[in-house]
Motif scaffolding. Structure first.
Motif, PDB file in Angstrom:
ATOM      1  N   ALA A   1       0.834  -1.195   0.000  1.00 14.89           N
ATOM      2  CA  ALA A   1       0.000   0.000   0.000  1.00 14.89           C
ATOM      3  C   ALA A   1       0.873   1.250   0.000  1.00 14.89           C
ATOM      4  N   LEU A   2       1.981   1.207   0.725  1.00 10.58           N
ATOM      5  CA  LEU A   2       2.895   2.345   0.771  1.00 10.58           C
ATOM      6  C   LEU A   2       3.501   2.593  -0.613  1.00 10.58           C
ATOM      7  N   VAL A   3       3.920   1.502  -1.277  1.00 11.09           N
ATOM      8  CA  VAL A   3       4.474   1.636  -2.627  1.00 11.09           C
ATOM      9  C   VAL A   3       3.424   2.246  -3.552  1.00 11.09           C
ATOM     10  N   SER A   4       2.189   1.750  -3.431  1.00  8.87           N
ATOM     11  CA  SER A   4       1.124   2.283  -4.279  1.00  8.87           C
ATOM     12  C   SER A   4       0.915   3.772  -3.991  1.00  8.87           C
ATOM     13  N   ALA A   5       1.007   4.171  -2.711  1.00  9.33           N
ATOM     14  CA  ALA A   5       0.855   5.586  -2.363  1.00  9.33           C
ATOM     15  C   ALA A   5       1.931   6.418  -3.051  1.00  9.33           C
TER      16      ALA A   5
ATOM     17  N   LEU B   1      -1.024  19.509  -1.967  1.00 15.28           N
ATOM     18  CA  LEU B   1      -2.167  18.969  -1.231  1.00 15.28           C
ATOM     19  C   LEU B   1      -2.886  17.909  -2.066  1.00 15.28           C
ATOM     20  N   ARG B   2      -3.082  18.263  -3.349  1.00 13.84           N
ATOM     21  CA  ARG B   2      -3.777  17.335  -4.233  1.00 13.84           C
ATOM     22  C   ARG B   2      -3.010  16.031  -4.384  1.00 13.84           C
ATOM     23  N   ARG B   3      -1.691  16.171  -4.510  1.00 19.61           N
ATOM     24  CA  ARG B   3      -0.884  14.973  -4.706  1.00 19.61           C
ATOM     25  C   ARG B   3      -0.879  14.130  -3.441  1.00 19.61           C
ATOM     26  N   LEU B   4      -0.858  14.798  -2.287  1.00 15.11           N
ATOM     27  CA  LEU B   4      -0.907  14.040  -1.035  1.00 15.11           C
ATOM     28  C   LEU B   4      -2.236  13.300  -0.915  1.00 15.11           C
ATOM     29  N   ALA B   5      -3.320  13.986  -1.335  1.00 14.19           N
ATOM     30  CA  ALA B   5      -4.628  13.340  -1.299  1.00 14.19           C
ATOM     31  C   ALA B   5      -4.621  12.103  -2.196  1.00 14.19           C
ATOM     32  N   ALA B   6      -4.016  12.245  -3.387  1.00 16.16           N
ATOM     33  CA  ALA B   6      -3.929  11.108  -4.303  1.00 16.16           C
ATOM     34  C   ALA B   6      -3.160   9.972  -3.650  1.00 16.16           C
ATOM     35  N   ALA B   7      -2.069  10.327  -2.958  1.00 23.50           N
ATOM     36  CA  ALA B   7      -1.276   9.301  -2.282  1.00 23.50           C
ATOM     37  C   ALA B   7      -2.123   8.582  -1.246  1.00 23.50           C
ATOM     38  N   GLY B   8      -2.924   9.354  -0.496  1.00 26.10           N
ATOM     39  CA  GLY B   8      -3.791   8.757   0.511  1.00 26.10           C
ATOM     40  C   GLY B   8      -4.771   7.790  -0.115  1.00 26.10           C
ATOM     41  N   ILE B   9      -5.414   8.241  -1.210  1.00 24.08           N
ATOM     42  CA  ILE B   9      -6.369   7.367  -1.910  1.00 24.08           C
ATOM     43  C   ILE B   9      -5.667   6.083  -2.351  1.00 24.08           C
TER      44      ILE B   9
END
Lengths: 361, 511
Positions: B183-187, B199-207
């Motif tokens: 999951a971390l790699v996918s993030a 912020l947007r990229r962090l949100a994408a990482a979270g998703i």
């Protein structure tokens, strides 16, 4: 003759002066200053490329380590074991290398089943593989330049003969040709010089790409004014080729030879892996992997070290070649001039030769 | 044009003659074909040597032997008259070569198609986002893949992908650490791929993190790896997503007619899911091919009937959607056969093969055989793919960058076209022109380049035939392999030139 030679020298000087800056070139402010020679500009650009410089330093360190540890030309190295020496197994043959605190231990890279020191074997492998890599690159470069230059400069009959020869060699897949030549070197040559003969033979097989490049470069350069001027001044063909055209094509040649070396080391290790390259009792990185792949689950270090050295050397050579390409060729930076402040990384493969070959077939 | 092709073919024959002479002489020179017999202790040694000399005409000097071989090879122009001589074990070369060629072509075409699709999309994506983290990441990976020795990658793949996965299948439960790690790699991947503000990229990482973790947890909890399958719901959801995706790429979502056409063709696939299962139970290769053609036709018809202001766009979107939905159904059917394959007595619960090109004596229907081919092709294909992926992504990146800086792209933007139209219709198509020629050149090289890969995986293709024959100093099979690779290389070079002149009107062939 003397006047011709003098004019020649002046002309040669003229060409070496920096070319007028090309429109759209950016991000290389260092090269734009007046009064720098072509060589200085190239050096400055190359040294500005962090990746390439790091790779150069790393490659130098690897070579220094390999040649000083193993010794060469009969000079003994500082490492206590040689690659064929059988020792007692220490710690089951596991690597004794420690990083914190740093200590080499008895066998830093471990030992194989017979107790041979993997560090000594790997260093010997690096020596042989790198030597073969340089031989392939330089021999291939030399043959390619001679054939390409002759074809591009003399045109006509010479060109058609040489280019048909290139066509004949180029359609034999390189790995097939190299394997046949490797087998030849393996069966007819005494063991000690076998790797070098292999390098020579394979080098003679890999010149085709460079020959086409150099020919194309010569074809365009020979129509330039400075060549006409030199010819009118009475310079001989040899002189025009070596003094006037070749210095202008040197960038293409250096870049191409460097990049061909990175594929040369992969080629040599692959050949040794399938048993058509360097043969025992000598070692090469590919041969080490081939000998030890069955032991992967029990002695993985025998497999990891030689592989890491191949990847490291090849990656360094690729980055250096790439840095040289950027340094020699200002056109490579024309894209997206807004953002060209960041040093772009360019492709490790030569740019496609494209439609130029259509008309000459 | 015809004159040009004829002239090219004529030179090609001459080049082939020269090259084959060189290869024959070098092979004959490279060792002693009687070596193994000379060292043997068998009582009828002399007789065996005499036999082999007669079989391979070894009493004739090599240059003359070449012309004898050429006489047989020349008859290959007439079908069924081919005579490429005998291998050292007495087998006719044509027979051995025919089988080996099929395997190599299967391997190489799978790897080539995947490498082209993935490599070109990566190259285009990195060119559109030049100097982003994604660009630097892909560039570094390309350099790394470029520097990997294929045999080394192959051994790693065998160890981790095959043996590791087979061990995992014994008890298909993913431990919590592994779930978190993946999951971390996918993030990280989502973070790198996303664009815009931090912020947007962090949100994408979270998703990305949550999505991967949930999917893995569900797969693990339901024992999906032991009995995989997609099911109707997943196929339906993916089919609708595909419909939106293909429309977005080919026509844009504003083109409602195209969207509806794509959705209809996805719907047809979903409705047919249950009715078609009995038919699939008796599948043959030909039937699958016919079904694929029918699927594309249905898509084209849907697009044609709905039309819209640009009929071709709708047809493209619908046909692509139909094809992909059909592929999903096919994949689902293969997955249904998976447990039976794994439990087969020849497989013994270790499905991913590390060597060979097929499981000997495996009995089963079309689906079992298909999975068997897949599990044997998987590792060699991945090894070949990694190596050729790098160059395609670099080429298409530089090609796309060059196009995006052209004046006509600026014109297209200036006249108010959407970015999608500019990229897909104006830039992408033109960027493909140089790539098309590189692909053609590459196919020839790839067939030769599979030598090492085949050897590592003991894949019974031309590469292995070549190496084994060369080790025994047996010129006839070596010549057979060379003939195939040489002809392929020459033909594809010709195709490359013709394609270039067809695609780029600025280039004309000199007749």
């Amino acid at each position: 003759m003397t006047t011709a030679a003098k004019t020649d020298k002046a002309l040669a000087k003229l060409q070496k002066e920096p070319k007028p800056p090309k429109p759209g070139k950016s991000g290389t402010a260092a090269g734009e200053k007046a009064g720098l020679s072509q060589g200085q500009i190239v050096r400055k650009r190359f040294l500005g490329n962090t990746g390439a410089v790091i790779s150069l330093v790393l490659l130098a360190l690897i070579l220094l380590l390999a040649y000083s540890a193993g010794g060469f030309f009969g000079i003994p190295g500082w490492w206590k074991y040689t690659h064929n020496q059988v020792n007692d197994l220490v710690n089951g043959g596991a690597p004794t290398l420690q990083l914190f605190p740093f200590s080499l231990g008895e066998h830093p890279f471990g030992q194989d089943r017979l107790g041979r020191d993997t560090f000594a074997q790997t260093m010997r492998g690096v020596q042989i593989s790198v030597a073969v890599m340089f031989i392939i690159g330089l021999v291939g470069g030399f043959v390619g330049v001679v054939i390409g230059a002759a074809a591009g400069y003399f045109r006509g009959f010479v060109e058609s003969v040489l280019m048909r020869l290139t066509d004949v060699v180029i359609i034999i897949p390189l790995i097939i040709l190299a394997a046949v030549l490797g087998q030849l070197a393996g069966s007819r040559v005494p063991a000690g010089v076998q790797p070098y003969v292999l390098g020579l033979l394979v080098g003679v097989a890999v010149w085709t790409g460079l020959a086409r490049l150099v020919r194309a470069e010569f074809l365009s350069l020979r129509e330039r004014e400075f060549v006409d001027a030199a010819r009118i001044a009475g310079a001989s063909s040899t002189r025009i080729i070596f003094k006037h055209i070749l210095p202008n094509a040197v960038g293409v040649i250096i870049v191409s030879v460097t990049l061909s070396m990175s594929s040369a080391i992969l080629l040599e290790t692959s050949l040794s892996y399938i048993g058509m390259g360097v043969k025992a009792p000598d070692v090469s990185l590919g041969l080490l992997i081939s000998q030890n792949q069955e032991a992967f689950s029990t002695r993985p270090w025998l497999f990891w070290w030689p592989g890491m050295f191949i990847v490291a050397i090849c990656l360094c050579v690729n980055f250096i070649g790439d840095g040289l390409r950027d340094a020699f060729d200002p056109r490579q930076k024309k894209f997206n001039s807004k953002r060209a402040k960041d040093a772009p990384v360019q492709s490790p493969v030569p740019t496609p030769s494209g439609p130029g070959q259509l008309t000459d077939a | 044009m015809v004159t040009y092709i004829v002239r090219r073919l004529f030179t090609a024959v001459l080049i082939l003659l020269g090259a084959s002479f060189v290869v024959y002489q070098l092979t004959a020179l490279s060792g002693d074909p009687l070596h193994d017999l000379r060292e043997s202790n068998s009582p009828n040694k002399e007789q065996l040597i005499q036999q082999r000399i007669e079989l391979l005409n070894l009493d004739v000097p090599a240059p003359v032997r070449y012309f004898q071989w050429l006489g047989g090879a020349a008859r290959c122009i007439i079908p069924a008259q081919c005579d490429l001589g005998y291998a050292i074990n007495g087998q006719p070369v044509t027979e051995a070569l025919g089988r080996a060629m099929g395997m190599t072509i299967l391997l190489v075409s799978a790897a080539a198609i995947l490498a082209i699709v993935i490599g070109v999309s990566l190259g285009i994506a990195t060119a559109l986002r030049q100097y982003s983290t994604l660009d630097y990441g892909v560039t570094f990976m390309a350099f790394l893949f470029f520097s990997l020795p294929v045999f080394w990658v192959a051994v790693l793949l065998k160890e981790f992908a095959a043996i590791g996965f087979n061990n995992f299948l014994r008890d298909p439960e993913i431990p919590l650490q592994a779930v978190l790690l993946i999951a971390l790699v996918s993030a990280v991947v989502w973070f790198v791929c996303a664009s815009g503000t931090l912020l947007r990229r962090l949100a994408a990482a979270g998703i990305g993190f949550v999505l991967a973790a949930v999917v893995l947890w569900v797969l693990s909890a339901t024992d999906w790896f032991a009995a995989p399958g997609l099911g109707l719901v997943l196929i339906a959801l993916t089919g609708v997503a595909i419909a939106f995706g293909t429309t977005l790429l080919t026509a844009g979502l504003k083109n409602r007619k195209a969207l509806y056409a794509a959705l209809i063709s996805a719907g047809v696939g979903i409705v047919l899911y249950f009715p078609i299962q009995p038919l699939l139970a008796q599948a043959t290769g030909l039937m699958i091919f016919l079904l694929a053609v029918a699927t594309i036709l249905v898509g084209l018809a849907a697009g044609y009937l709905l039309g819209g202001y640009d009929r071709r766009q709708s047809m493209n979107a619908a046909a692509l959607t139909a094809f992909l939905t059909g592929a999903l159904i096919l994949l689902d059917r293969f997955m249904q056969a998976w447990p039976a394959y794994v439990d087969n007595s020849r497989i013994k619960g270790r499905p991913i093969a590390t060597i060979g090109s097929e499981t000997p004596n495996l009995r089963g229907d079309f689906w079992i055989q298909g999975i068997d081919t897949f599990t044997h092709l998987l590792l060699p294909t991945v090894a070949l793919l990694l190596i050729s992926l790098a160059s395609y992504s670099r080429y298409s990146r530089s090609s796309m960058l060059e196009i995006m800086n052209m004046d006509y792209i600026r014109t297209a933007r200036a006249k108010g076209l959407s970015e999608r139209t500019v990229v897909m219709r104006h830039a992408f198509r033109n960027a493909l022109i140089p790539i098309a020629t590189i692909v053609a050149f590459d196919i020839g090289g790839l067939i030769g380049g599979a030598v090492i890969t085949e050897n590592v995986f003991a894949f019974a293709g031309m590469g292995q035939l070549f190496i084994q024959s060369l080790q025994r100093v047996d010129p006839n099979p070596v010549m057979g392999v060379f003939l195939v690779t040489g002809i392929v290389a020459l033909v594809f070079n010709l195709i490359a030139d013709l394609v270039y002149s067809a695609l780029d009107p600025r280039v004309r062939v000199k007749a």
